[in-house]
Design a protein around this motif. Structure first.
Motif, mmCIF file in Angstrom:
data_model
loop_
_atom_site.group_PDB
_atom_site.id
_atom_site.type_symbol
_atom_site.label_atom_id
_atom_site.label_comp_id
_atom_site.label_asym_id
_atom_site.label_seq_id
_atom_site.Cartn_x
_atom_site.Cartn_y
_atom_site.Cartn_z
ATOM 1 N N ASP A 75 0.851 -1.188 0.000
ATOM 2 C CA ASP A 75 0.000 0.000 0.000
ATOM 3 C C ASP A 75 0.885 1.236 0.000
ATOM 4 O O ASP A 75 1.738 1.394 0.875
ATOM 5 C CB ASP A 75 -0.903 -0.013 1.235
ATOM 6 C CG ASP A 75 -2.021 1.001 1.126
ATOM 7 O OD1 ASP A 75 -2.394 1.377 -0.005
ATOM 8 O OD2 ASP A 75 -2.526 1.435 2.177
ATOM 9 N N TYR A 108 4.129 0.690 2.443
ATOM 10 C CA TYR A 108 4.407 -0.349 3.442
ATOM 11 C C TYR A 108 3.846 -1.656 2.912
ATOM 12 O O TYR A 108 2.985 -1.664 2.026
ATOM 13 C CB TYR A 108 3.771 0.004 4.797
ATOM 14 C CG TYR A 108 2.267 -0.033 4.804
ATOM 15 C CD1 TYR A 108 1.529 1.065 4.366
ATOM 16 C CD2 TYR A 108 1.568 -1.163 5.223
ATOM 17 C CE1 TYR A 108 0.146 1.035 4.348
ATOM 18 C CE2 TYR A 108 0.180 -1.203 5.208
ATOM 19 C CZ TYR A 108 -0.520 -0.091 4.769
ATOM 20 O OH TYR A 108 -1.891 -0.125 4.740
ATOM 21 N N GLU A 148 -10.715 3.932 2.964
ATOM 22 C CA GLU A 148 -9.775 4.659 2.106
ATOM 23 C C GLU A 148 -10.043 4.266 0.663
ATOM 24 O O GLU A 148 -10.020 3.085 0.320
ATOM 25 C CB GLU A 148 -8.320 4.352 2.495
ATOM 26 C CG GLU A 148 -7.947 4.939 3.848
ATOM 27 C CD GLU A 148 -6.441 4.905 4.127
ATOM 28 O OE1 GLU A 148 -5.750 4.049 3.565
ATOM 29 O OE2 GLU A 148 -5.986 5.765 4.915
ATOM 30 N N GLU A 150 -8.928 3.870 -2.981
ATOM 31 C CA GLU A 150 -7.639 3.708 -3.646
ATOM 32 C C GLU A 150 -7.815 2.996 -4.989
ATOM 33 O O GLU A 150 -8.792 2.298 -5.215
ATOM 34 C CB GLU A 150 -6.685 2.883 -2.762
ATOM 35 C CG GLU A 150 -6.557 3.432 -1.349
ATOM 36 C CD GLU A 150 -5.386 2.843 -0.568
ATOM 37 O OE1 GLU A 150 -4.537 2.161 -1.190
ATOM 38 O OE2 GLU A 150 -5.341 3.067 0.654
ATOM 39 N N ASP A 182 -9.212 0.367 1.464
ATOM 40 C CA ASP A 182 -8.246 -0.023 2.492
ATOM 41 C C ASP A 182 -8.785 0.449 3.847
ATOM 42 O O ASP A 182 -8.400 1.493 4.359
ATOM 43 C CB ASP A 182 -6.894 0.628 2.165
ATOM 44 C CG ASP A 182 -5.809 0.196 3.129
ATOM 45 O OD1 ASP A 182 -5.819 -0.965 3.550
ATOM 46 O OD2 ASP A 182 -4.950 1.041 3.452
ATOM 47 N N LYS A 202 -4.489 -1.383 9.940
ATOM 48 C CA LYS A 202 -4.788 -1.546 8.516
ATOM 49 C C LYS A 202 -5.009 -2.995 8.108
ATOM 50 O O LYS A 202 -5.642 -3.253 7.090
ATOM 51 C CB LYS A 202 -3.603 -1.024 7.686
ATOM 52 C CG LYS A 202 -3.264 0.419 7.908
ATOM 53 C CD LYS A 202 -4.174 1.295 7.096
ATOM 54 C CE LYS A 202 -3.698 2.729 7.125
ATOM 55 N NZ LYS A 202 -4.508 3.567 6.234
ATOM 56 N N GLY A 292 -2.710 4.127 -2.328
ATOM 57 C CA GLY A 292 -2.928 4.997 -1.170
ATOM 58 C C GLY A 292 -4.170 5.832 -1.452
ATOM 59 O O GLY A 292 -4.620 5.944 -2.607
ATOM 60 N N THR A 293 -4.721 6.375 -0.386
ATOM 61 C CA THR A 293 -5.948 7.170 -0.488
ATOM 62 C C THR A 293 -5.819 8.267 -1.519
ATOM 63 O O THR A 293 -4.829 9.000 -1.536
ATOM 64 C CB THR A 293 -6.259 7.815 0.874
ATOM 65 O OG1 THR A 293 -6.255 6.787 1.852
ATOM 66 C CG2 THR A 293 -7.602 8.511 0.867
HETATM 67 CA CA CA Z 1 -4.141 2.992 2.518
#
Ligand code: CA
Length: 345
Positions: A75, A108, A148, A150, A182, A202, A292-293
């Motif tokens: 992510d 990550y 989130e 994405e 997410d 997460k 990612g968002t």
């Molecule tokens: Ca995320």
């Protein structure tokens, strides 16, 4: 116009219907897309042509399963606006962007085993939470459960350990895209994330669409990516300066609460892939890498509750989130839907 997986084999989404592709042969008579993913760009092209022409049995979309076995899940944190918004909230007394942010796509490694298909409910996670005015943490249900929005890409062809994949080779490895929710527990995240980043805040669940849209069908939706300042270092430079014009929408209990676009992402998908392999880490068939968002600069374009409601409202039990995306060339991405169930235990 996307691939999914059904009870008897692969499916092709044609509008509101799913066409059964099992009759097309071995690769199509599988429980997941993985064999097709591994077959490479020339076979992908043939598969798209064959699926479009195939006159197989038709069914409603609802029966689709998790489309591929997820190998590794990464992510990223590629939206400048989202990183800035969250930096302001998580570290109000500092510069919102940390010094590395404009030099590399921060990311990550997530948890592949909790990636689920759209329609799967999310159970409110338990964890350690500590509000700023509390002296010590307590363990219990997250009080700040969030979504989130994405865009994720799916790796088809793997790579060798020790051999970075350059930005230019993106199309040789990546098959297509999915929308991603997410799910995030902001209170668990805020307490645990320093110094090693997200962990249990997460990993409890990530939802993806049942339909993987091939990148080959999104070429007409490509746009120039936002200008990058400073210019990227050489391993992130060249051949990757494109994004996708995909209009995005978030629905909460049937009401639209956000409208954004994936074209605002600062770090591109080829850069994300090149960065993730720049140290020699290999790719595997079924790797999922999410952007990612995605948040835009205008109010009402944010891709998470914490941004939309400034930390004053989070997901309640029973709330349902639906994410949708439509590319500029008219191709609809599979939606991602999920409802919040009360914590267990
Ligand atoms: Ca995320």
């Amino acid at each position: 116009m996307s691939f999914g997986a059904g009870e008897s084999g692969l499916l092709w989404r044609d509008g509101d219907e799913a066409v059964d592709l099992a009759g097309l042969g071995d690769v199509f008579a599988q429980p997941t897309l993985n064999a097709l993913l591994a077959s490479g760009p020339a076979a992908w092209k043939d598969a798209i042509a064959a699926a479009r022409d195939h006159d197989g049995p038709r069914a409603p979309l609802a029966g689709a399963r998790l489309p591929f076995t997820v190998a590794d899940y990464v992510d990223f944190y590629s939206s400048l606006e989202h990183a800035t918004n969250l930096g302001r909230m998580f570290r109000p007394d500092q510069e919102p962007l940390l010094p590395n942010w404009r030099w590399l796509p921060v990311g990550y490694h997530g948890r592949a085993g909790s990636v689920v298909v759209s329609g799967t409910d999310v159970v409110r996670p338990l964890g350690q939470r500590k509000a700023p005015d509390e002296g010590a943490p307590t363990f219990g249900p997250s009080r700040r459960l969030d979504f989130e929005l994405e865009l994720g890409f799916v790796v088809g062809v793997g790579s060798e350990l020790g051999e970075p994949v350059p930005v230019e080779d993106f199309a040789r490895h990546v098959f297509g895209v999915v929308l991603v929710n997410d799910w995030s527990a902001r209170d668990i995240q805020a307490w645990e994330y320093q110094p090693l980043g997200p962990f249990l805040g997460k990993s409890f669940q990530t939802s993806i669409s049942a339909w993987v849209t091939p990148l080959a069908l999104l070429e007409e939706a490509r746009v120039e990516a936002p200008q990058q300042d400073p210019p990227p270092l050489s391993h992130l430079h060249g051949g990757g300066n494109w994004g996708l014009d995909v209009a995005l929408e978030v629905e909460l209990n049937g009401e639209t609460i956000s409208r954004g676009n994936a074209r605002t992402l600062y770090w591109t998908m080829p850069q994300q892939l090149a960065h993730a392999t720049s140290n020699g880490a290999p790719l595997r068939t079924g790797d999922l890498m999410a952007s990612g968002t995605i948040s835009g600069a205008e109010p009402g374009t944010e891709g998470s509750m914490i941004e939309l409601f400034h930390g004053e409202r989070f997901l309640a039990d029973g709330d349902e989130i639906a994410l949708r995306g439509r590319a500029a060339n008219g191709i609809e991405l599979g939606e991602v839907r999920g409802r919040v169930l009360p914590a267990r235990g």
